[in-house]
Design an enzyme around this catalytic site. Structure first.
Site, PDB file in Angstrom:
ATOM      1  N   GLY A   9      49.525   8.617 -24.786  1.00  0.00           N
ATOM      2  CA  GLY A   9      48.346   9.081 -25.226  1.00  0.00           C
ATOM      3  C   GLY A   9      47.478   9.524 -24.416  1.00  0.00           C
ATOM      4  N   GLN A  13      40.413   9.441 -22.833  1.00  0.00           N
ATOM      5  CA  GLN A  13      39.642   9.282 -21.851  1.00  0.00           C
ATOM      6  C   GLN A  13      39.735   8.542 -20.565  1.00  0.00           C
ATOM      7  OE1 GLN A  13      36.207   6.023 -22.222  1.00  0.00           O
ATOM      8  NE2 GLN A  13      35.390   6.459 -20.579  1.00  0.00           N
ATOM      9  N   ASP A  35      51.191  12.865 -25.803  1.00  0.00           N
ATOM     10  CA  ASP A  35      49.539  12.115 -26.918  1.00  0.00           C
ATOM     11  C   ASP A  35      50.450  13.412 -28.560  1.00  0.00           C
ATOM     12  OD1 ASP A  35      47.250  11.671 -28.115  1.00  0.00           O
ATOM     13  OD2 ASP A  35      46.607  11.627 -25.435  1.00  0.00           O
ATOM     14  N   ILE A  36      49.728  12.725 -28.872  1.00  0.00           N
ATOM     15  CA  ILE A  36      50.440  13.457 -30.646  1.00  0.00           C
ATOM     16  C   ILE A  36      49.761  14.319 -30.225  1.00  0.00           C
ATOM     17  CG2 ILE A  36      50.221  11.027 -31.946  1.00  0.00           C
ATOM     18  CD1 ILE A  36      47.575  11.908 -32.831  1.00  0.00           C
ATOM     19  N   TYR A 143      40.145  -4.308 -34.349  1.00  0.00           N
ATOM     20  CA  TYR A 143      40.092  -3.545 -32.578  1.00  0.00           C
ATOM     21  C   TYR A 143      40.269  -4.823 -32.014  1.00  0.00           C
ATOM     22  CZ  TYR A 143      39.820  -2.108 -28.035  1.00  0.00           C
ATOM     23  OH  TYR A 143      40.653  -1.350 -26.890  1.00  0.00           O
ATOM     24  N   LYS A 147      44.025  -5.939 -30.339  1.00  0.00           N
ATOM     25  CA  LYS A 147      44.248  -6.700 -29.001  1.00  0.00           C
ATOM     26  C   LYS A 147      44.681  -8.125 -28.387  1.00  0.00           C
ATOM     27  CE  LYS A 147      43.797  -2.973 -27.357  1.00  0.00           C
ATOM     28  NZ  LYS A 147      45.127  -2.021 -27.095  1.00  0.00           N
TER      29      LYS A 147
HETATM   30  N1  SER Z   1      35.655   0.568 -25.249  1.00  0.00           N
HETATM   31  C1  SER Z   1      36.084  -0.230 -26.316  1.00  0.00           C
HETATM   32  C2  SER Z   1      35.049  -0.059 -27.640  1.00  0.00           C
HETATM   33  O1  SER Z   1      34.191   0.306 -27.193  1.00  0.00           O
HETATM   34  C3  SER Z   1      36.030  -1.620 -25.910  1.00  0.00           C
HETATM   35  O2  SER Z   1      37.760  -2.004 -25.244  1.00  0.00           O
HETATM   36  O3  SER Z   1      35.707  -0.185 -28.288  1.00  0.00           O
END
Ligand code: SER
Length: 317
Positions: A9, A13, A35-36, A143, A147
């Site tokens: 990756g 960013q 990266d892909i 997400y 995590k």
């Molecule tokens: N910056 C991330 C998001 O907004 C949070 O880890 O998804």
């Protein structure tokens, strides 16, 4: 000499700035960016680069063997806002890449892993201010779920197989070199771009939405610091709370107006408001400060200064 560090990756960013930093520290021939796709030519053209889909264990293994990699930074993930649009894709990407890397370490093919977690592991039932390291965690985004589950697996691989995996829960990260993509905290980057281009910003969060944030330089410093610390000082093998500052869109406006006095903003909260509302407004990171000497540097006004200066220079060049 063979390279030793792989960044997955690397066009993203955080991955892109981490790549530059690690090349500076370890030397260009020690760091392989991957990266892909070729989305960041600055990274692709500035050193060793491989197209790699880390969801495919075989391609990953081939790359690790080719370069004799012993440390992996797994920076690829689908973030909170995009994850809500593609829940199963987010789950598959975020989990399969983690397992692929953890299993390489379990089998002794790599020695050390950095895997980022996020404030998204917390949810609406978590104490909102000065959120402790150990607390209620009921994330409501896909997400955040990936995590949180990932954190449990990291700790499990450390306890059961001795895998040296290290992690921090990043807050929103603000940077000017590479745009973030698909996150809820992205507004805090976008606002500077729009301030310079239009002197106006349409904000997708409401004015008093307070979130934990950090300047990229601080985030990179934390990442390097936790990876360089002796293994014995890493007491938490799930993921460390990490904090710098907290602010609202309204605070950002006040800070930007010190430079651009006619700057205006309009608030039109969308689906990301609910995500932001489920996250903490500030984080207690005393364990990171104690265990591996974490200390942040940049205030909101420092960030505004840096962002406006660097983005203005970039636009005019
Ligand atoms: N910056 C991330 C998001 O907004 C949070 O880890 O998804």
């Amino acid at each position: 000499m063979k390279s030793k560090i792989l960044i997955i990756g690397a066009c993203g960013q955080i991955g892109s700035e981490l790549t530059h930093k690690l090349r500076e520290i370890h030397g260009d021939d020690q760091v392989v960016a991957s990266d892909i796709s070729y989305t960041n030519l600055d990274i692709v053209n500035s050193g060793l680069f491989e197209i790699l889909d880390a969801q495919d264990p075989t391609s990953l293994k081939v790359c690790i063997e080719k370069y004799e990699i012993n440390t992996v930074y797994l920076m690829a993930a689908m973030l909170s806002a995009t994850g809500e649009k593609f829940p199963m894709k987010a789950w598959d990407l975020n989990m399969s890449t983690l397992f692929n890397v953890l299993d390489l370490a379990k089998n002794g093919q790599i020695k050390k892993i950095f895997w980022p977690s996020s404030i998204a592991v917390f949810g609406p039932t978590t104490p909102k201010t000065e959120t402790p390291q150990y607390t209620i965690m009921e994330p409501t985004t896909v997400y955040g779920i990936t995590k949180q589950v990932g954190e449990r697996w990291c700790e499990y691989y450390f306890n059961k197989y001795g895998v040296d995996v290290r992690s921090i829960r990043y807050p929103g990260i603000i940077s000017w070199k590479t745009l973030p993509g698909g996150g809820t905290t992205d507004y805090a980057v976008d606002i500077y771009h729009k301030a310079i281009a239009n002197n106006h910003y349409d904000c997708f969060l409401s004015e008093n939405t307070e979130l934990p944030m950090m300047y990229m330089e601080d985030a990179i410093k934390a990442t390097v610091q936790i990876m360089e610390a002796p293994a014995s000082s890493i007491k938490i093998r799930s993921s460390y709370n990490l904090s710098a500052i907290s602010f609202t869109p309204k605070d950002m406006v006040a800070s930007i107006k010190k430079h651009l006095k006619d700057f205006t903003i309009e608030y039109n909260p969308d689906f990301r408001q609910e995500i932001a509302d489920s996250w903490p407004s500030s984080i207690d990171d005393q364990d990171a400060r104690k265990d591996w000497n974490w200390k942040h540097q940049f205030s909101l006004d420092d960030i505004t200064d840096n962002m406006l200066t660097n983005l203005t220079a970039k636009v005019s060049s």
